[in-house]
Structures are given as C-alpha cells and as structure tokens.
Write a protein that holds these residues in place. Sequence first.
Motif, PDB file in Angstrom:
ATOM      1  N   ASP A 131       2.233   6.161   4.928  1.00 26.45           N
ATOM      2  CA  ASP A 131       1.019   6.421   4.147  1.00 26.45           C
ATOM      3  C   ASP A 131       0.140   5.182   4.114  1.00 26.45           C
ATOM      4  O   ASP A 131       0.479   4.127   4.659  1.00 26.45           O
ATOM      5  N   ALA A 132      -0.996   5.315   3.435  1.00 27.64           N
ATOM      6  CA  ALA A 132      -1.986   4.244   3.409  1.00 27.64           C
ATOM      7  C   ALA A 132      -1.463   2.985   2.728  1.00 27.64           C
ATOM      8  O   ALA A 132      -1.720   1.869   3.188  1.00 27.64           O
ATOM      9  N   GLN A 133      -0.729   3.143   1.634  1.00 34.68           N
ATOM     10  CA  GLN A 133      -0.223   1.957   0.940  1.00 34.68           C
ATOM     11  C   GLN A 133       0.743   1.186   1.824  1.00 34.68           C
ATOM     12  O   GLN A 133       0.692  -0.046   1.908  1.00 34.68           O
ATOM     13  N   ALA A 134       1.645   1.893   2.518  1.00 36.47           N
ATOM     14  CA  ALA A 134       2.608   1.233   3.396  1.00 36.47           C
ATOM     15  C   ALA A 134       1.888   0.516   4.538  1.00 36.47           C
ATOM     16  O   ALA A 134       2.267  -0.591   4.938  1.00 36.47           O
ATOM     17  N   ALA A 135       0.827   1.146   5.055  1.00 34.47           N
ATOM     18  CA  ALA A 135       0.064   0.520   6.134  1.00 34.47           C
ATOM     19  C   ALA A 135      -0.642  -0.733   5.642  1.00 34.47           C
ATOM     20  O   ALA A 135      -0.604  -1.784   6.289  1.00 34.47           O
ATOM     21  N   LEU A 136      -1.275  -0.632   4.493  1.00 35.38           N
ATOM     22  CA  LEU A 136      -2.033  -1.762   3.963  1.00 35.38           C
ATOM     23  C   LEU A 136      -1.128  -2.931   3.585  1.00 35.38           C
ATOM     24  O   LEU A 136      -1.529  -4.098   3.687  1.00 35.38           O
ATOM     25  N   GLN A 137       0.107  -2.634   3.179  1.00 37.07           N
ATOM     26  CA  GLN A 137       1.017  -3.689   2.735  1.00 37.07           C
ATOM     27  C   GLN A 137       2.016  -4.105   3.813  1.00 37.07           C
ATOM     28  O   GLN A 137       2.938  -4.862   3.529  1.00 37.07           O
ATOM     29  N   ASP A 138       1.828  -3.670   5.044  1.00 38.96           N
ATOM     30  CA  ASP A 138       2.716  -4.040   6.142  1.00 38.96           C
ATOM     31  C   ASP A 138       2.629  -5.550   6.361  1.00 38.96           C
ATOM     32  O   ASP A 138       1.586  -6.072   6.770  1.00 38.96           O
ATOM     33  N   TRP A 158      -3.198  -2.528  -4.293  1.00 38.83           N
ATOM     34  CA  TRP A 158      -2.354  -2.613  -3.100  1.00 38.83           C
ATOM     35  C   TRP A 158      -2.524  -3.957  -2.402  1.00 38.83           C
ATOM     36  O   TRP A 158      -1.542  -4.553  -1.937  1.00 38.83           O
ATOM     37  N   ILE A 159      -3.757  -4.433  -2.335  1.00 39.48           N
ATOM     38  CA  ILE A 159      -4.003  -5.738  -1.714  1.00 39.48           C
ATOM     39  C   ILE A 159      -3.313  -6.842  -2.508  1.00 39.48           C
ATOM     40  O   ILE A 159      -2.680  -7.738  -1.941  1.00 39.48           O
ATOM     41  N   ALA A 160      -3.425  -6.776  -3.836  1.00 37.83           N
ATOM     42  CA  ALA A 160      -2.778  -7.786  -4.680  1.00 37.83           C
ATOM     43  C   ALA A 160      -1.264  -7.733  -4.550  1.00 37.83           C
ATOM     44  O   ALA A 160      -0.580  -8.754  -4.739  1.00 37.83           O
ATOM     45  N   GLY A 161      -0.709  -6.562  -4.209  1.00 34.87           N
ATOM     46  CA  GLY A 161       0.738  -6.418  -4.096  1.00 34.87           C
ATOM     47  C   GLY A 161       1.307  -6.745  -2.726  1.00 34.87           C
ATOM     48  O   GLY A 161       2.509  -6.589  -2.500  1.00 34.87           O
ATOM     49  N   ARG A 162       0.471  -7.189  -1.804  1.00 29.57           N
ATOM     50  CA  ARG A 162       0.965  -7.541  -0.472  1.00 29.57           C
ATOM     51  C   ARG A 162       1.900  -8.750  -0.536  1.00 29.57           C
ATOM     52  O   ARG A 162       1.607  -9.738  -1.209  1.00 29.57           O
TER      53      ARG A 162
END
Length: 254
Positions: A131-138, A158-162
């Motif tokens: 999903d999008a969150q998994a992609a953004l936080q890869d 999500w960006i802050a959680g990378r």
Amino acid sequence: MHTPLPRLGALLALLLAMRAPAWAEAPVPVHVLESMRAPDGQGAVLNGPLLLQRARQAFDAAGLSVRLEFMPLRRSLHELQANRTAFCLLGAFYTPERAGFGRYSKALVREEQQVLIGPPAVMAQLAERPDAQAALQDSRFELLSFEGVSYGPELDRWIAGRARPAQLVSAGTARALPMLARGRADFMISTRSELALMLQRQGYGPGEFTALQPPGMPEPPSRHLLCSLKVEPAWVARFDAALPELPLQGAAPN
C-alpha cells in the motif's frame, strides 16, 4: 413634513460613518507562493489561476481590499508564527500546527491527486509494496521532501514516521528532478500535472521519470486562505460568505 436640516445632516453623517470602514479599509497583503510565478515573472502558474480566480471573486463580492505579493513559503509561515502584521497566505493546506497560529478560510480548491514520482526502476520496486504507506516508508529509498511544505495530515505523518528521514530541499520545483537524476534522492511526492510541467521546463525525456499511485494513497487535501491572527475573524468570515462553491480539484503541494 420636511426633515429639519440639522437632523438630515446628522443622518447623512451617520450613514457616512457606517460606510467609512469599507472605504478606508487598508489593503490586506495576500502572499502568493514564489513557485507559482510564471517564468517571465509576470503571472502565476500551476494552480495559481484557479486559486486567484476564486479568491478574487470572493474578495470582490465581499468588498475586501487586498494586495497580492509573491513570497517564499518559509517566509510566509515564519511571519504567520511571528504574528506581527495582518496578512494572508493564498493556497495553504490545513495542518493542526498552522491552525494554532493562523485563521483558515473555507476550502478554495481541492488538490489534484498526489502520487509518487521517481525513476522507473524505483517506481517498479515501490509498486511491489502492499500500500501507499509501505511504499512511502520503504527505507531502501530516500524520499525528497520540500522543507516547510505540508502534503496533507496523513502523508505528513507517514513522512515523519520514516525510519530513514526525508532529504529536505527548499520549497519550489526547480531542484527536484535534477536531485533525483543525480541520485541525491530516489523519489518524491507531487502530482502528474506538476511532473509534466517539470519535464517540459527542464528538458527531461518522458521516460526518465514516472508517476505511481499506490493503493491507499490519501484523498487529495484542500487549499485555503490562511491569515495571521492580526486579521480580524470578521474579515475571514466575510471572505467565507462570498466564496463560491468548492470545485473538484486544483494543483501542487504547499
């Protein structure tokens, strides 16, 4: 029976006093993002025409006097926090932090759907994520993010959680694709129309960068007029009351 002249004069003076604030109202500066300035420096691009059109309709209908000024986003946000002068920022996304030091109008436009943008090889690997969150936080890939920019509450979280912090760049679009091309970062968040504009402006081929919308990408946020606390609530309320009905979409992050 005729109205005595003294009473008529007093009535006229009262009417003039009631209208004087509208006539004497000093123009409120409205900051327009530098990234929306046309290449010739004379106009606005991206979502600028729609934002300006709707804002001007509301300003005119409400009888609000304004003065448009191009301004970098970081400077506008810094001045909003300082709250030294009365002014507004055109086209800001809503965030709880900004709501703490500014007054938001109703939504001006609905943003175009945001997507991930990068070289085809990177996008192919991110497309394999669930999903999008998994992609953004890869954490295998470095995200390029504009400093001071909000992409909407959910994407911001999500960006802050990378695990691997985003690579920050000054707000604007001129440096984004060159940084991706040089390997300084792997992908970024933007829109398809913004990608097309950057490719056109900077001379990259159509196959050098692609867009990906993973499942679960958040709905596009809306843009607002964000005013300093020096701007009276009644001024923003007049703007809101005159604002036309919200259209379907607008354009890029801020």
